[in-house]
Scaffold this motif. Structure first.
Motif, PDB file in Angstrom:
ATOM      1  N   ARG A  68     -19.177   2.373   1.336  1.00 59.71           N
ATOM      2  CA  ARG A  68     -17.769   2.581   1.715  1.00 59.71           C
ATOM      3  C   ARG A  68     -16.973   1.286   1.573  1.00 59.71           C
ATOM      4  NH1 ARG A  68     -19.815   5.924   6.023  1.00 59.71           N
ATOM      5  NH2 ARG A  68     -19.623   4.147   7.438  1.00 59.71           N
ATOM      6  N   ASN A  69     -17.571   0.182   1.986  1.00 59.77           N
ATOM      7  CA  ASN A  69     -16.867  -1.100   1.896  1.00 59.77           C
ATOM      8  C   ASN A  69     -16.600  -1.482   0.442  1.00 59.77           C
ATOM      9  OD1 ASN A  69     -16.810  -1.350   4.662  1.00 59.77           O
ATOM     10  ND2 ASN A  69     -18.636  -2.642   4.778  1.00 59.77           N
ATOM     11  N   ARG A  70     -17.597  -1.208  -0.452  1.00 57.29           N
ATOM     12  CA  ARG A  70     -17.388  -1.511  -1.870  1.00 57.29           C
ATOM     13  C   ARG A  70     -16.281  -0.642  -2.451  1.00 57.29           C
ATOM     14  NH1 ARG A  70     -23.248  -1.139  -2.395  1.00 57.29           N
ATOM     15  NH2 ARG A  70     -24.175  -3.213  -2.172  1.00 57.29           N
ATOM     16  N   LEU A  71     -16.281   0.656  -2.070  1.00 62.72           N
ATOM     17  CA  LEU A  71     -15.251   1.560  -2.591  1.00 62.72           C
ATOM     18  C   LEU A  71     -13.865   1.148  -2.112  1.00 62.72           C
ATOM     19  CD1 LEU A  71     -17.077   5.006  -2.196  1.00 62.72           C
ATOM     20  CD2 LEU A  71     -16.603   3.745  -4.317  1.00 62.72           C
ATOM     21  N   ARG A  72     -13.779   0.717  -0.855  1.00 63.46           N
ATOM     22  CA  ARG A  72     -12.471   0.255  -0.353  1.00 63.46           C
ATOM     23  C   ARG A  72     -12.009  -0.966  -1.136  1.00 63.46           C
ATOM     24  NH1 ARG A  72     -14.840   0.783   5.012  1.00 63.46           N
ATOM     25  NH2 ARG A  72     -14.276   2.802   5.912  1.00 63.46           N
ATOM     26  N   GLY A  73     -12.974  -1.869  -1.396  1.00 63.73           N
ATOM     27  CA  GLY A  73     -12.621  -3.070  -2.147  1.00 63.73           C
ATOM     28  C   GLY A  73     -12.187  -2.741  -3.561  1.00 63.73           C
ATOM     29  N   ALA A  74     -12.863  -1.758  -4.185  1.00 63.84           N
ATOM     30  CA  ALA A  74     -12.524  -1.378  -5.556  1.00 63.84           C
ATOM     31  C   ALA A  74     -11.190  -0.654  -5.626  1.00 63.84           C
ATOM     32  CB  ALA A  74     -13.626  -0.496  -6.131  1.00 63.84           C
ATOM     33  N   SER A  75     -10.810   0.037  -4.550  1.00 61.68           N
ATOM     34  CA  SER A  75      -9.573   0.817  -4.568  1.00 61.68           C
ATOM     35  C   SER A  75      -8.333  -0.015  -4.270  1.00 61.68           C
ATOM     36  CB  SER A  75      -9.661   1.959  -3.535  1.00 61.68           C
ATOM     37  OG  SER A  75      -9.740   1.429  -2.218  1.00 61.68           O
ATOM     38  N   LYS A  76      -8.539  -1.265  -3.830  1.00 63.35           N
ATOM     39  CA  LYS A  76      -7.377  -2.107  -3.537  1.00 63.35           C
ATOM     40  C   LYS A  76      -6.693  -2.493  -4.850  1.00 63.35           C
ATOM     41  CE  LYS A  76      -9.040  -4.154   0.775  1.00 63.35           C
ATOM     42  NZ  LYS A  76      -9.464  -5.406   1.462  1.00 63.35           N
ATOM     43  N   PRO A  77      -5.361  -2.400  -4.906  1.00 62.65           N
ATOM     44  CA  PRO A  77      -4.660  -2.751  -6.161  1.00 62.65           C
ATOM     45  C   PRO A  77      -4.817  -4.229  -6.487  1.00 62.65           C
ATOM     46  CG  PRO A  77      -3.102  -2.440  -4.357  1.00 62.65           C
ATOM     47  CD  PRO A  77      -4.446  -1.991  -3.846  1.00 62.65           C
ATOM     48  N   ARG A  78      -5.082  -4.517  -7.778  1.00 63.12           N
ATOM     49  CA  ARG A  78      -5.210  -5.900  -8.202  1.00 63.12           C
ATOM     50  C   ARG A  78      -3.831  -6.470  -8.505  1.00 63.12           C
ATOM     51  NH1 ARG A  78     -10.395  -5.699 -12.341  1.00 63.12           N
ATOM     52  NH2 ARG A  78     -11.913  -4.912 -10.798  1.00 63.12           N
ATOM     53  N   PRO A  79      -3.635  -7.776  -8.260  1.00 65.87           N
ATOM     54  CA  PRO A  79      -2.313  -8.369  -8.551  1.00 65.87           C
ATOM     55  C   PRO A  79      -2.042  -8.389 -10.037  1.00 65.87           C
ATOM     56  CG  PRO A  79      -3.916 -10.068  -7.983  1.00 65.87           C
ATOM     57  CD  PRO A  79      -4.566  -8.740  -7.705  1.00 65.87           C
ATOM     58  N   SER A  80      -0.774  -8.260 -10.391  1.00 64.66           N
ATOM     59  CA  SER A  80      -0.381  -8.305 -11.799  1.00 64.66           C
ATOM     60  C   SER A  80      -0.639  -9.695 -12.362  1.00 64.66           C
ATOM     61  CB  SER A  80       1.102  -7.963 -11.942  1.00 64.66           C
ATOM     62  OG  SER A  80       1.880  -8.963 -11.297  1.00 64.66           O
ATOM     63  N   ALA A  81      -0.589  -9.806 -13.688  1.00 63.40           N
ATOM     64  CA  ALA A  81      -0.823 -11.104 -14.328  1.00 63.40           C
ATOM     65  C   ALA A  81       0.204 -12.126 -13.868  1.00 63.40           C
ATOM     66  CB  ALA A  81      -0.791 -10.940 -15.849  1.00 63.40           C
ATOM     67  N   ALA A  82       1.458 -11.675 -13.727  1.00 68.74           N
ATOM     68  CA  ALA A  82       2.513 -12.604 -13.302  1.00 68.74           C
ATOM     69  C   ALA A  82       2.272 -13.077 -11.880  1.00 68.74           C
ATOM     70  CB  ALA A  82       3.877 -11.920 -13.416  1.00 68.74           C
ATOM     71  N   ALA A  83       1.860 -12.127 -11.030  1.00 67.44           N
ATOM     72  CA  ALA A  83       1.605 -12.495  -9.643  1.00 67.44           C
ATOM     73  C   ALA A  83       0.410 -13.415  -9.549  1.00 67.44           C
ATOM     74  CB  ALA A  83       1.367 -11.232  -8.802  1.00 67.44           C
ATOM     75  N   ALA A  84      -0.644 -13.106 -10.371  1.00 68.70           N
ATOM     76  CA  ALA A  84      -1.820 -13.967 -10.347  1.00 68.70           C
ATOM     77  C   ALA A  84      -1.467 -15.372 -10.814  1.00 68.70           C
ATOM     78  CB  ALA A  84      -2.902 -13.356 -11.240  1.00 68.70           C
ATOM     79  N   SER A  85      -0.581 -15.450 -11.837  1.00 67.01           N
ATOM     80  CA  SER A  85      -0.173 -16.763 -12.335  1.00 67.01           C
ATOM     81  C   SER A  85       0.585 -17.548 -11.279  1.00 67.01           C
ATOM     82  CB  SER A  85       0.685 -16.590 -13.574  1.00 67.01           C
ATOM     83  OG  SER A  85       1.195 -17.819 -14.024  1.00 67.01           O
ATOM     84  N   SER A  86       1.429 -16.831 -10.517  1.00 68.55           N
ATOM     85  CA  SER A  86       2.218 -17.516  -9.498  1.00 68.55           C
ATOM     86  C   SER A  86       1.366 -18.018  -8.359  1.00 68.55           C
ATOM     87  CB  SER A  86       3.304 -16.579  -8.955  1.00 68.55           C
ATOM     88  OG  SER A  86       2.686 -15.512  -8.216  1.00 68.55           O
ATOM     89  N   MET A  87       0.157 -17.416  -8.168  1.00 63.38           N
ATOM     90  CA  MET A  87      -0.721 -17.836  -7.091  1.00 63.38           C
ATOM     91  C   MET A  87      -1.701 -18.906  -7.511  1.00 63.38           C
ATOM     92  SD  MET A  87      -1.588 -14.338  -4.977  1.00 63.38           S
ATOM     93  CE  MET A  87      -2.214 -13.468  -6.420  1.00 63.38           C
ATOM     94  N   SER A  88      -1.772 -19.227  -8.810  1.00 58.86           N
ATOM     95  CA  SER A  88      -2.758 -20.197  -9.292  1.00 58.86           C
ATOM     96  C   SER A  88      -2.325 -21.610  -8.931  1.00 58.86           C
ATOM     97  CB  SER A  88      -2.905 -20.075 -10.813  1.00 58.86           C
ATOM     98  OG  SER A  88      -1.710 -20.486 -11.433  1.00 58.86           O
ATOM     99  N   PRO A  89      -3.275 -22.553  -8.797  1.00 56.54           N
ATOM    100  CA  PRO A  89      -2.932 -23.925  -8.398  1.00 56.54           C
ATOM    101  C   PRO A  89      -1.989 -24.607  -9.362  1.00 56.54           C
ATOM    102  CG  PRO A  89      -5.291 -23.523  -8.203  1.00 56.54           C
ATOM    103  CD  PRO A  89      -4.718 -22.351  -8.907  1.00 56.54           C
ATOM    104  N   SER A  90      -2.068 -24.239 -10.656  1.00 62.53           N
ATOM    105  CA  SER A  90      -1.219 -24.916 -11.642  1.00 62.53           C
ATOM    106  C   SER A  90       0.216 -24.437 -11.636  1.00 62.53           C
ATOM    107  CB  SER A  90      -1.806 -24.726 -13.054  1.00 62.53           C
ATOM    108  OG  SER A  90      -1.872 -23.331 -13.371  1.00 62.53           O
TER     109      SER A  90
END
Length: 401
Positions: free
Chosen positions: A378-400
């Motif tokens: 159940r915990n794995r399924l919950r983790g898999a069902s969480k929406p992943r951040p978009s590429a732009a959002a991921a870029s904005s969260m990166s250290p660079s």
């Protein structure tokens, strides 16, 4: 002579809780105990489980008292060196003396405290006269005996103790410390016996403050040499009895004293008296292995203080027939019977090698394993069902970024 409605003799878990409840109800009460600061006593060291906590909340003081405890949040279940489950946990660790201290802090006016021993009780259908070790005399309508294992006062009243199972179990308490690292990986853990020959039902590990407290239970005679080895060489003795425990805990040591407490199962006889009522261990003892002793105490106290004492005080007299309603209370009787049955059932499932009990042990193992497996899925399924951040959002969260 001092006059009041209720005197509670004994200021441990049962007596202090009763005093807090009666004080909050506005009932004139005096709590009598010789200890202004309750001394160390190897007894209840955690409150746990939904049913037990529900009983505690019926006292009206649980919210405040639980602030003094350590909540672990998650309990690992293990056996044979395998981690079976990581369960959300409602375990609250606290030393017994600090539990009593926290409960006593909730005793309001008109309840009072007197630090002395009761040396004599003259009982009748109307008022009870208590003689104290400090020379004081108190007249009360009802005397509640909550003085646990202290039998002297009860014998003076003709109340005896019938032992139903001598040295039924032995509780061992100590602090466990990790070796070579700052902390254990688990918040709390229950590790079940590996072999029936070791006569150990389980080891429970839980935090109390900054310490990892260990309660180990065993079914042995009080003079068994194994207990001496456990006291003087606890790590070596534990490794021999639970050889695969270190797969999960890692290397460990034992800090401080090893406390050992044998427990007899008993029930009081001749307790139906005018003017006097027994609660908790003063009435009967249960086995600490089951964890139901606190349930029994809390049931006694809540039924007595929420139901019976207000009714008794509303009418004249404190005759034997009137007080019998507490002992005949179906809620109390059901809890007493359940607690006693658990005491013998746990012993059987730990040591009996008959086909039924072998099947029972394996059934429990498989239930824990299946519950843990389902929880992980159940915990794995919950983790898999969480929406992943978009590429732009991921870029904005990166250290660079």
């Amino acid at each position: 002579m001092k006059y009041t409605d209720v005197a509670i003799i004994g200021g441990g878990l049962a007596g202090s809780t009763a005093a807090a409840m009666l004080g909050r109800a506005g009932i004139a009460t005096v709590l009598i105990d010789p200890h202004e600061v309750y001394p160390f006593d190897f007894r209840v060291e955690k409150l746990s489980g939904d049913a037990q906590l529900e009983r505690f909340f019926r006292t009206g003081i649980a919210d405040s008292v639980l602030r003094s405890t350590t909540h672990d949040g998650e309990n690992w279940i293990a056996r044979f060196g395998y981690l079976l489950d990581k369960r959300p946990s409602r375990q609250f660790g606290i030393s017994y003396e600090n539990l009593v201290k926290a409960i006593r802090a909730e005793i309001p006016h008109p309840a009072e405290r007197v630090y002395a021993k009761v040396t004599d009780i003259a009982a009748s259908r109307e008022r009870q006269t208590l003689t104290l070790s400090n020379g004081e005399t108190i007249s009360v309508r009802l005397a509640v005996l909550a003085n646990g294992l202290n039998v002297g006062l009860r014998r003076g009243l003709g109340i005896e103790r019938q032992i139903t199972s001598a040295c039924h179990s032995i509780s061992i308490g100590f602090d466990l410390v990790p070796v070579g690292r700052p902390a254990f990986d688990f918040p709390a853990m229950t590790y079940f016996s590996e072999r029936t020959s070791d006569r150990i039902p389980y080891l429970t590990l839980f935090p109390v403050g900054n310490a990892m407290r260990a309660n180990l239970f065993t079914y042995r005679e009080a003079d068994d040499p194994w207990l001496r080895e456990m006291r003087h060489k606890p790590v070596e003795t534990m490794n021999a009895a639970l050889p695969r425990l270190r797969r999960i805990t890692g290397e460990y040591g034992v800090a401080g004293d090893v406390r050992i407490r044998p427990v007899d199962l008993y029930v009081s006889t001749g307790y139906r008296k005018a003017g006097i009522v027994l609660v908790g261990d003063a009435f009967a003892a249960t086995c600490p292995v089951t964890g139901t002793g606190t349930d029994k105490v809390l049931t006694d106290v809540t039924q007595l203080c929420n139901v019976h004492i207000p009714r008794w005080l509303a009418t004249e007299g404190m005759g034997e027939d009137k007080l019998a309603s507490f002992y005949d209370d179906p809620v109390k009787q059901a809890c007493d019977a359940w607690s006693l049955a658990q005491s013998f059932s746990f012993r059987k499932v730990t040591m009996d090698n008959g086909p039924y009990w072998q099947a029972e042990r394996w059934a429990r193992f498989l239930v824990w394993l299946s519950q843990g497996t389902l929880r992980r899925v159940r915990n794995r399924l919950r983790g898999a069902s969480k929406p992943r951040p978009s590429a732009a959002a991921a870029s904005s969260m990166s250290p660079s970024a």
